[in-house]
Design an enzyme around this catalytic site. Sequence first.
Site, PDB file in Angstrom:
ATOM      1  N   THR A  15     -19.443  17.308 -11.832  1.00 29.12           N
ATOM      2  CA  THR A  15     -19.808  17.174 -13.247  1.00 29.12           C
ATOM      3  C   THR A  15     -18.691  17.610 -14.190  1.00 29.12           C
ATOM      4  O   THR A  15     -18.494  17.027 -15.252  1.00 29.12           O
ATOM      5  CB  THR A  15     -21.071  18.016 -13.541  1.00 29.12           C
ATOM      6  OG1 THR A  15     -22.133  17.498 -12.765  1.00 29.12           O
ATOM      7  CG2 THR A  15     -21.453  17.969 -15.002  1.00 29.12           C
ATOM      8  N   ASP A  59     -18.510  12.769  -6.535  1.00 27.88           N
ATOM      9  CA  ASP A  59     -19.689  13.597  -6.737  1.00 27.88           C
ATOM     10  C   ASP A  59     -19.847  14.378  -5.430  1.00 27.88           C
ATOM     11  O   ASP A  59     -19.661  13.830  -4.346  1.00 27.88           O
ATOM     12  CB  ASP A  59     -20.906  12.689  -6.969  1.00 27.88           C
ATOM     13  CG  ASP A  59     -22.154  13.487  -7.313  1.00 27.88           C
ATOM     14  OD1 ASP A  59     -22.639  13.330  -8.442  1.00 27.88           O
ATOM     15  OD2 ASP A  59     -22.654  14.248  -6.457  1.00 27.88           O
ATOM     16  N   SER A  60     -20.202  15.654  -5.506  1.00 34.32           N
ATOM     17  CA  SER A  60     -20.185  16.464  -4.281  1.00 34.32           C
ATOM     18  C   SER A  60     -21.266  16.055  -3.292  1.00 34.32           C
ATOM     19  O   SER A  60     -21.257  16.517  -2.149  1.00 34.32           O
ATOM     20  CB  SER A  60     -20.268  17.951  -4.608  1.00 34.32           C
ATOM     21  OG  SER A  60     -21.562  18.323  -5.000  1.00 34.32           O
ATOM     22  N   SER A  61     -22.191  15.184  -3.693  1.00 37.28           N
ATOM     23  CA  SER A  61     -23.162  14.666  -2.723  1.00 37.28           C
ATOM     24  C   SER A  61     -22.456  13.827  -1.662  1.00 37.28           C
ATOM     25  O   SER A  61     -23.010  13.580  -0.594  1.00 37.28           O
ATOM     26  CB  SER A  61     -24.207  13.795  -3.418  1.00 37.28           C
ATOM     27  OG  SER A  61     -24.835  14.543  -4.415  1.00 37.28           O
ATOM     28  N   ASP A  92     -23.499  20.653  -6.660  1.00 37.92           N
ATOM     29  CA  ASP A  92     -24.601  20.347  -5.733  1.00 37.92           C
ATOM     30  C   ASP A  92     -24.347  20.831  -4.307  1.00 37.92           C
ATOM     31  O   ASP A  92     -25.236  21.388  -3.670  1.00 37.92           O
ATOM     32  CB  ASP A  92     -24.887  18.838  -5.714  1.00 37.92           C
ATOM     33  CG  ASP A  92     -25.552  18.363  -7.003  1.00 37.92           C
ATOM     34  OD1 ASP A  92     -25.968  19.227  -7.807  1.00 37.92           O
ATOM     35  OD2 ASP A  92     -25.663  17.139  -7.207  1.00 37.92           O
ATOM     36  N   THR A 278     -34.138  32.156   7.853  1.00 40.82           N
ATOM     37  CA  THR A 278     -35.361  32.182   7.044  1.00 40.82           C
ATOM     38  C   THR A 278     -35.334  31.153   5.912  1.00 40.82           C
ATOM     39  O   THR A 278     -34.277  30.872   5.346  1.00 40.82           O
ATOM     40  CB  THR A 278     -35.641  33.580   6.465  1.00 40.82           C
ATOM     41  OG1 THR A 278     -36.805  33.502   5.617  1.00 40.82           O
ATOM     42  CG2 THR A 278     -34.481  34.125   5.651  1.00 40.82           C
ATOM     43  N   CYS A 280     -36.752  31.846   3.197  1.00 38.36           N
ATOM     44  CA  CYS A 280     -36.731  32.656   1.962  1.00 38.36           C
ATOM     45  C   CYS A 280     -35.303  32.701   1.409  1.00 38.36           C
ATOM     46  O   CYS A 280     -34.336  32.701   2.172  1.00 38.36           O
ATOM     47  CB  CYS A 280     -37.176  34.082   2.246  1.00 38.36           C
ATOM     48  SG  CYS A 280     -38.872  34.186   2.813  1.00 38.36           S
TER      49      CYS A 280
HETATM   50  N1  ASP Z   1     -23.820  15.903  -8.992  1.00 32.88           N
HETATM   51  C1  ASP Z   1     -22.775  16.837  -9.370  1.00 32.88           C
HETATM   52  C2  ASP Z   1     -21.952  17.155  -8.122  1.00 32.88           C
HETATM   53  O1  ASP Z   1     -22.335  17.981  -7.351  1.00 32.88           O
HETATM   54  C3  ASP Z   1     -23.378  18.061  -9.966  1.00 32.88           C
HETATM   55  C4  ASP Z   1     -22.360  19.092 -10.461  1.00 32.88           C
HETATM   56  O2  ASP Z   1     -21.166  18.948 -10.385  1.00 32.88           O
HETATM   57  O3  ASP Z   1     -22.800  20.116 -10.980  1.00 32.88           O
HETATM   58  O4  ASP Z   1     -20.916  16.564  -7.942  1.00 32.88           O
END
Ligand code: ASP
Length: 346
Positions: A15, A59-61, A92, A278, A280
């Site tokens: 982002t 994008d880090s996804s 992310d 966990t 949690c």
């Molecule tokens: N979707 C973005 C990413 O992880 C979110 C971010 O950068 O905060 O690349």
Amino acid sequence: MAKFPHILLIYTGGTIGMVKDFKTGTLKTFNFDKLIKHIPEINQLNCTIDSYSFEEPIDSSNMNPNSWKFIAEVIEDRYDDFDGFVVLHGSDTMSYTSSALSFMFENLTKPVIFTGSQLPIGDLRTDAKENLITSIEIASCVKNGKPVISEVCLYFEYKLYRANRTTKINAEQFEAFTSLNYPPLAESGVHLKFNLPLIYQPENNLPLRIHKKLNNNIVLLKLFPGITKIVVETILNIPGNRGVILETYGSGNAPTEPWFIAALTNTIQQGIPIVNVTQCAGGSVIMGVYETSVDLQNIGVISGNDITTEAALAKLMYLLGEDYNLTQIKKWFEISIRGEISESLH
Ligand code: ASP
């Protein structure tokens, strides 16, 4: 060391460097030079900065072990030329990437600080400037001729964390990360305050080693009330599966139903490690406290102690990549190798 610390800024995407696509309304990555133009303030810092950008910021996804290896190699190739490294990365999966890098780097003696932002750098209310500027300041900090930080960290919203202790907990607030099992290493207010006793101090001057063989043939099995036998057995028996992170309840508890324990036993008997982590956000697995974790302990499930799921996945990929056997994986998993587990727990 040069008069001013020499810092390498590595831009991977996220982002922080995104703009809105006017046609679709979605956020997309943009060119690094444009990003730097938005922060003329970095020229006022007491350091010299060079930058390196992913040819195609992502994008880090879309991050994966190959991208982790690529980031590690960018640092490896320039390790002797810089005093510190700041990695701009999407939030992310930042905890996953930075955890992985913490295991990949052995004998690190320089700071590697991951940061990013919740709002793009061009946005009026952006959190990017503070995150970036303070990360560079932290990477430049020296005490008695040595870097204050010599580990992989994550800086976000006024707090510096040990990277392999973090989790992204909020998709909206600027305070996007937490580290419930280890306090922040530094806090930024009017002053930048380091919590020195918590910061890793390298004990030797051995050369940096980078472990690049990661085995990602693993599964993450998150329990939920009602999970069926077919689901558990299918996941555990995925062809080529080499390891399992089992997300259990509370302090490491799971159903005691015979079919469940039999499925896990069968997996372990094939030499496949199962690590108990966990669900949690804070606290630790302690098998044997409740009746519902005794069987797990007896069949040889490995305790993840107070490790995060992100760090557990990265540690398992790393240990499998090193070709350790089940006994060795159990041994290394249950101790801290990069500060990812609390020492007092074992
Ligand atoms: N979707 C973005 C990413 O992880 C979110 C971010 O950068 O905060 O690349």
